[in-house]
Write an enzyme that holds these catalytic residues in place. Structure first.
Site, PDB file in Angstrom:
ATOM      1  N   GLU A   1      12.248   1.891  -8.125  1.00  0.00           N
ATOM      2  CA  GLU A   1      13.590   1.932  -7.838  1.00  0.00           C
ATOM      3  C   GLU A   1      13.641   0.444  -8.879  1.00  0.00           C
ATOM      4  O   GLU A   1      15.116   0.357  -9.459  1.00  0.00           O
ATOM      5  CB  GLU A   1      12.959   0.192  -6.651  1.00  0.00           C
ATOM      6  CG  GLU A   1      13.882   0.675  -5.473  1.00  0.00           C
ATOM      7  CD  GLU A   1      13.547   0.233  -4.320  1.00  0.00           C
ATOM      8  OE1 GLU A   1      13.529   0.715  -3.582  1.00  0.00           O
ATOM      9  OE2 GLU A   1      13.268  -1.453  -4.748  1.00  0.00           O
TER      10      GLU A   1
ATOM     11  N   GLU B   1      15.153   3.219 -11.596  1.00  0.00           N
ATOM     12  CA  GLU B   1      16.569   3.967 -10.581  1.00  0.00           C
ATOM     13  C   GLU B   1      17.959   2.723 -10.909  1.00  0.00           C
ATOM     14  O   GLU B   1      18.523   3.549 -11.255  1.00  0.00           O
ATOM     15  CB  GLU B   1      16.364   4.489  -8.869  1.00  0.00           C
ATOM     16  CG  GLU B   1      17.613   4.914  -8.401  1.00  0.00           C
ATOM     17  CD  GLU B   1      17.120   5.450  -7.014  1.00  0.00           C
ATOM     18  OE1 GLU B   1      15.748   4.788  -6.690  1.00  0.00           O
ATOM     19  OE2 GLU B   1      18.049   5.445  -7.005  1.00  0.00           O
TER      20      GLU B   1
ATOM     21  N   CYS C   1      12.596   0.311   1.700  1.00  0.00           N
ATOM     22  CA  CYS C   1      11.396   0.208   1.564  1.00  0.00           C
ATOM     23  C   CYS C   1      10.595  -0.069   3.320  1.00  0.00           C
ATOM     24  O   CYS C   1      10.281  -0.545   3.716  1.00  0.00           O
ATOM     25  CB  CYS C   1      10.516  -1.670   0.734  1.00  0.00           C
ATOM     26  SG  CYS C   1      10.233  -1.896  -0.062  1.00  0.00           S
TER      27      CYS C   1
ATOM     28  N   SER D   1      18.206   3.852  -2.245  1.00  0.00           N
ATOM     29  CA  SER D   1      17.171   4.007  -3.768  1.00  0.00           C
ATOM     30  C   SER D   1      17.079   4.499  -2.686  1.00  0.00           C
ATOM     31  O   SER D   1      16.373   5.126  -1.662  1.00  0.00           O
ATOM     32  CB  SER D   1      16.504   2.582  -3.954  1.00  0.00           C
ATOM     33  OG  SER D   1      15.027   3.011  -4.654  1.00  0.00           O
TER      34      SER D   1
ATOM     35  N   LYS E   1       6.934   1.451  10.536  1.00  0.00           N
ATOM     36  CA  LYS E   1       5.948   2.442   9.891  1.00  0.00           C
ATOM     37  C   LYS E   1       5.108   3.750  11.058  1.00  0.00           C
ATOM     38  O   LYS E   1       4.871   4.741  10.028  1.00  0.00           O
ATOM     39  CB  LYS E   1       5.159   1.357   9.212  1.00  0.00           C
ATOM     40  CG  LYS E   1       5.647   0.421   8.544  1.00  0.00           C
ATOM     41  CD  LYS E   1       5.858   1.205   6.973  1.00  0.00           C
ATOM     42  CE  LYS E   1       6.102   0.025   6.240  1.00  0.00           C
ATOM     43  NZ  LYS E   1       7.419   1.291   5.567  1.00  0.00           N
TER      44      LYS E   1
ATOM     45  N   GLU F   1       8.173   5.857  10.502  1.00  0.00           N
ATOM     46  CA  GLU F   1       8.213   6.492   8.916  1.00  0.00           C
ATOM     47  C   GLU F   1       7.066   7.265   9.089  1.00  0.00           C
ATOM     48  O   GLU F   1       8.093   8.551   8.577  1.00  0.00           O
ATOM     49  CB  GLU F   1       7.887   5.561   7.956  1.00  0.00           C
ATOM     50  CG  GLU F   1       8.288   5.831   6.598  1.00  0.00           C
ATOM     51  CD  GLU F   1       8.409   4.995   6.083  1.00  0.00           C
ATOM     52  OE1 GLU F   1       7.813   4.067   6.044  1.00  0.00           O
ATOM     53  OE2 GLU F   1       9.062   4.164   4.981  1.00  0.00           O
TER      54      GLU F   1
ATOM     55  N   GLU G   1      10.346  15.023   6.852  1.00  0.00           N
ATOM     56  CA  GLU G   1      10.177  14.787   5.224  1.00  0.00           C
ATOM     57  C   GLU G   1       8.769  14.174   4.417  1.00  0.00           C
ATOM     58  O   GLU G   1       8.601  14.581   3.376  1.00  0.00           O
ATOM     59  CB  GLU G   1      11.556  14.230   4.222  1.00  0.00           C
ATOM     60  CG  GLU G   1      11.183  12.977   5.234  1.00  0.00           C
ATOM     61  CD  GLU G   1      12.494  12.431   6.399  1.00  0.00           C
ATOM     62  OE1 GLU G   1      12.745  13.355   6.987  1.00  0.00           O
ATOM     63  OE2 GLU G   1      13.169  11.546   6.300  1.00  0.00           O
TER      64      GLU G   1
ATOM     65  N   CYS H   1       9.438  -8.513   6.245  1.00  0.00           N
ATOM     66  CA  CYS H   1       7.678  -8.195   6.778  1.00  0.00           C
ATOM     67  C   CYS H   1       6.923  -8.998   7.246  1.00  0.00           C
ATOM     68  O   CYS H   1       5.782  -8.395   8.297  1.00  0.00           O
ATOM     69  CB  CYS H   1       6.618  -7.226   5.608  1.00  0.00           C
ATOM     70  SG  CYS H   1       7.700  -5.942   5.014  1.00  0.00           S
TER      71      CYS H   1
END
Lengths: 407, 625
Positions: free
Chosen positions: B308, B311, B335, B355, B394, B397, B402, B552
């Site tokens: 990141e 990037e 994230c 990102s 999560k 996710e 993908e 988190c």
């Protein structure tokens, strides 16, 4: 059903149905000025006609004293209490009283907008009421600089409810106006401080507002000659049920139930429900009680039951109504009403003990004390009063002989 | 006068700000009231509930939650106020005059008992077959008030179908007591607004738009509603049975990665006060349960920083040197899967600002099933990767279509802190008694920068430590590497750091004031996005957003209950642990160096990185058919 406003008035009565020429109250109000209007109102002793009986002058004074950039006048025309139809008569036959009352209220507290929260079922009145408001605008009784009084701006718009009984509760009504679910708010804060869109708001019943022009034009002294010591003025009663002449009557506060029954020609009367489904049910032995804030209070609904009626069926009907009409927000009302209905059904089936019935009555008292709004606080009234006042019929007599009962 | 805090939320569902009266007759803005014969002075506008709490008088509550606005709907907190006909809810009643309060009269006790009885009569299920057994507010109340039977009956058949459509959150409305904490969490705290009361009277229930399954509405899976549900009406989608099956299967190589936040909170599940980390103990417990390898997600947190951060530097170069106006700045972190789904639904036209780096969880999955499989010579088809996360989102996710760049499902199961604690208990292990042990190689020692990912601002702090050093060749100029402007629980934090005396390859950044924003909770994310829409972020370079309040450590998979106080203690535990670590910068992690030298040989944001460690997003929008 009447769909247009009536122009010729056949009704007579001591206050509301007495003579009044549109705009007279507004003119007088401008002449008196804000302070004197409030004094006149205070002197009249007018209390809210929706049923709760809060002093109208106090409500107005609190919102007049509130410091805010905007204020609102709301006319509560969500006439939903079973057995009430007096506001319908006022709106159809005496709209000038209601709207003049709103204009005077706006002038007094400095509000520029009035909103009529019209019961969804009264949608048919909308075109004629809006036509009436347009006429008022043309006559400069609404709009800018009303009656040439500099800075006296006031407009009224009409909003429709969607059929929820709870929206007659003033804070639920405001939520509904704001586009939210019709659920009562926590009080405090009260609408006089934090009402529609957070601004100071007066919410008054149609009948309360209709009394205002009379009081302002004819004086508080004149108004309080009517009624009793603690209940000033007169009251509109919506009388229905077992009688020969049901309808809307303007009577003095303090009228005895017996007297009313005579007027409407009720025969063989067994019970009178005072105050609609949320009111109390009185037996013959209490017919000498008077209709007044200090005794048997009502927002106007009087339902008469004669000897042929089954009191348990009546109670069941009321409880079914509350189970459905509770907004579902607070525990005592949402669940409590279903438990009371369950109780009625168990009595019907004969599956009960008296300790169970007493437990339900205790629950009813908790609902009266702990519910969030007037709906849950008053829904156990019929349950407690019918079971107390008609014990003999419900628990001890052979119900087979009574009409409408399956054997 | 009482004023509304925010006009968008109905008064009935929001906190009230009480303005002090200008000509107050009370001295010093306080009011003297009487609670149960005891005279106490409280600040004007304090609620009766708070006044009682400060004076050690316990009042039961259910719909009240310290994170949420006032509802006043359960009515359990009623008290008597002298002069008022009805009982008043102490949570909503502000003290503005010298009132006399009674908190335990017969009328009050009876009312509370009645309310508990009524709630129990409609609460379907039995305590011993419930995941909240022992941690249920309704159960505790029933115990507190000595409930020994169902006074008004008990529902025997479920009324609603359990909604298991969502990969993250399961809704069982049969256990709902309509306190509406979830509704307020969703609309007021997170500003998502998926849940609302539907119907009226006895038909009232909490539902979604047109009562659709949760998977078919714009739920972001943050799971904050679960953390605030007093009963078991909301729970996470628990994969622990499948994980047990994998552990019991000798052919499977079961690998677990553990995120930084669970270790700082899991002690709470074992009766330990919030604020203690159990990193080493947890490692031992996981091995005893039967996981073949225990890895530290902080390793891929470090990897995230490399990817990141690179990037970001590339975007900056394009914008500053190449004057490429198509470059999207600021760059937003990616994230938090709750935040990703939030932006996909609410701001789909801004996805290019994100990102493209995967979250640490997903990076780890891809690395395990490629690099680790190769190094340890295990067929990736036999590897089951489990991720211990503080997060409900999560779970969604790892099920995104993908997320299979290794050729397999990169992460097989997302497991919450609560579910892990259950598995540990089930294995007969009392976590606090475990000896400490380290993570397994080859991802053993992650940096402290990865650890602080758990707290809001942590990603930013970690990224700054690396980016600043890459660009200037020097450590960030803060004592003990503490970048205080990234820390703390303020909703939106803005700060900047000046890049001076840059190394040669980055001298295009000489003198640039690197501006950044840190926000947590999607209500704050929404504010930041509105700033972006108004063009107010044109001079900002980097934005960190975490979907959950506190980051988190306040995730939807963390132990229940939650409050700001608890979240602060968890943050403190993370920061304390971090300062004791030998390596505290992502780029100094030896394993990171190793993986770039031996596997991702074309460096951060290189071709292989792009295949394995980066992703793309879906324009979902708010309208789903």
């Amino acid at each position: 059903m009447e769909t247009t406003l009536k122009t010729s008035k056949k009704r007579t009565g001591p206050v509301l149905f007495s003579n009044y020429q549109q705009a007279d109250g507004i003119k007088k109000a401008i002449e008196l000025g804000r302070e004197n209007i409030l004094l006149e109102l205070k002197n009249s002793g007018l209390k809210g006609r929706g049923g709760a009986g809060f002093s109208t002058a106090t409500k107005w004074m609190l919102s007049a004293a509130a410091n805010a950039e905007k204020k609102f006048i709301v006319c509560n025309a969500d006439e939903g209490e079973p057995g009430t139809f007096k506001d319908r008569v006022l709106l159809l036959e005496y709209p000038e009283l209601v709207f003049d009352g709103m204009v005077i209220a706006g002038f007094t507290i400095g509000a520029k907008t009035g909103i009529v929260y019209l019961r969804g079922e009264y949608e048919y009145m909308l075109p004629s009421l809006e036509g009436f408001l347009n006429n008022m605008k043309e006559e400069n009784l609404l709009g800018k600089n009303i009656l040439e009084k500099e800075g006296f701006d006031f407009d009224i718009n009409i909003r429709l409810g969607s059929g929820a009984y709870v929206c007659g509760e003033e804070t639920a009504l405001i939520e509904s106006l704001e586009g939210y679910r019709g659920e009562p708010r926590n009080r405090p804060p009260f609408p006089v401080n934090t009402g529609y869109l957070g601004y100071p708001t007066i919410v008054n019943n149609v009948e309360t507002l209709a009394s205002i022009p009379h009081i302002i034009y004819k004086g508080g002294e004149w108004f309080k000659k009517n009624g009793t010591d603690k209940s000033k003025g007169s009251k509109l009663f919506s009388v229905s049920g077992d009688c020969r002449k049901p309808g809307v009557y303007e009577l003095q506060w303090g009228t005895k139930i017996n007297e009313l029954l005579d007027i409407v020609e009720a025969k063989n009367c067994k019970a009178v429900q005072v105050g609609g489904a949320s009111g109390v049910c009185l037996p013959k032995s209490q017919f000498n009680r008077s209709l007044a804030y200090e005794d048997a209070v009502t927002g106007g609904s009087i339902i008469i039951f004669d000897e042929s009626r089954n009191m348990l069926k009546i109670l069941k009907n009321f409880m079914e109504f509350f189970v459905e009409e509770s907004c579902g927000q607070c525990t005592p009302c949402r669940v409590g009403n279903t438990k009371l209905l369950e109780g009625v059904e168990n009595i019907e089936k004969g599956e009960y003990t008296f300790s169970y019935i007493n437990k339900l009555k205790e629950l009813g008292k908790t609902m009266q004390a702990a519910s969030k709004c007037g709906l849950g606080q008053s829904s156990p009234n019929s349950f407690i009063s019918i079971l107390d006042n008609f014990k003999e019929e419900i628990f001890y007599s052979n119900r087979k002989g009574i009409k409408n009962v399956k054997a | 006068m009482l004023k509304r805090e925010n006009i968008r939320i109905p008064v009935s569902q929001q906190a009230l700000i009480v303005e002090k009266p200008i000509d107050t007759t009370t001295i010093g803005g306080t009011v003297t009231i009487q609670i149960n014969e005891k005279k106490v002075s409280v600040p004007f506008g304090t609620t009766i509930l708070d006044a009682c709490k400060e004076n050690q008088i316990h009042i039961p509550t259910l719909c009240h939650h310290p994170d949420l606005c006032i509802a006043g709907v359960c009515r359990i907190c009623v008290v008597e106020v002298e002069g008022l006909r009805t009982l008043q809810t102490s949570c909503s009643f502000p003290v503005t005059s010298p009132i006399k309060i009674h908190t335990s009269t017969e009328k009050v006790r009876k009312a509370r008992r009645h309310i508990i009885d009524l709630l129990l009569s409609e609460h379907y299920g039995e305590c011993y077959s419930c995941f909240r057994n022992g941690n249920c507010e309704l159960q505790s109340l029933a115990k507190e008030y000595g409930v020994d039977g169902y006074s008004f009956g008990h529902i025997l058949e479920p009324k609603y179908k359990v909604d298991k459509s969502s990969a993250a959150v399961i809704r069982d409305m049969n256990k709902c007591i309509l306190c509406k904490r979830c509704v307020r969490t969703c609309i007021d705290l997170q500003e998502v607004g998926v849940l609302e009361a539907i119907n009226r009277g006895h038909e009232t229930h909490v539902g979604t738009f047109l009562d659709k399954p949760l998977a078919d509405v714009i739920c972001i899976n943050c799971g904050q509603c679960i953390n605030r549900c007093p009963t078991a009406a909301l729970r996470a989608n628990d994969p622990s049975d499948e994980i047990w099956n994998a552990i019991d299967d000798p052919k499977k190589h079961v690998v677990i990665q553990t995120a930084p936040s669970p270790r700082a909170a899991i002690g709470e599940e074992f009766g330990i006060e919030p604020g203690h980390s159990f990193t080493g103990e947890l490692n031992t417990a996981l091995r005893r349960i039967g996981f073949d390898k225990v890895f530290d997600t902080n390793f891929t947190a470090d990897l995230t920083i490399m990817e990141e951060g690179t990037e970001l530097l590339r975007r900056l170069k394009k914008a500053v040197v190449e004057k490429d106006s198509s470059v999207k700045l600021p760059q937003f972190t990616s994230c938090s899967p709750g935040w990703i789904k939030f932006i996909e639904h609410f701001y789909p036209e801004y996805l290019d600002y994100l990102s493209s780096a995967k979250s640490p969880q997903q990076m780890f999955g891809a690395v395990i099933k490629t690099f680790y499989a190769k190094e340890s010579k295990i067929d990736p088809a036999d590897i089951i990767t489990v991720a211990l996360m503080p997060c409900a989102a999560k779970k969604f996710e790892c099920n995104r279509p993908e997320m299979n760049s290794s050729g397999f499902k990169d992460v097989d199961y997302g497991l919450t802190t609560r579910e892990m604690a259950k598995m540990i208990r089930e294995a007969g292990i009392h976590l606090p008694e475990m000896p400490k042990s380290n993570f397994d190689e080859p991802f053993g020692n992650a940096s402290g920068a990865g650890l602080i990912f758990g707290a809001t601002g942590g990603v930013m702090e970690a990224a700054l430590r690396t980016v600043y050093e890459l660009v200037t060749g020097r450590e960030v100029p803060f004592e003990n590497l503490r970048i205080e402007s990234c820390r703390g629980f303020e909703g939106i934090k803005q700060a900047s750091i000046k890049l001076e005396n840059c190394v040669e390859s980055y001298n295009f950044l000489e003198g640039v004031e690197l501006k950044f924003i840190v926000a947590h909770g999607t209500a704050n994310a929404k504010k930041v996005m509105e700033m972006l829409q108004r063009g107010e972020l044109s001079d900002v370079h980097f934005v960190e957003i975490m979907a959950c309040p506190g980051g988190c450590l306040g995730g939807g998979g963390q132990p229940i209950p939650t409050s700001e106080e608890i979240r602060r203690k968890r943050a403190q535990a993370i920061y304390e642990e971090e300062e004791g670590l030998p390596v505290r910068k992502s780029h100094e992690n030896v394993h990171i160096k190793y993986i770039y030298e031996n596997f991702l040989t074309d460096g951060p944001c290189g071709e292989l990185s792009h295949k394995l460690l980066h992703t793309h997003y879906t324009k979902r929008g708010k309208y789903i058919s």
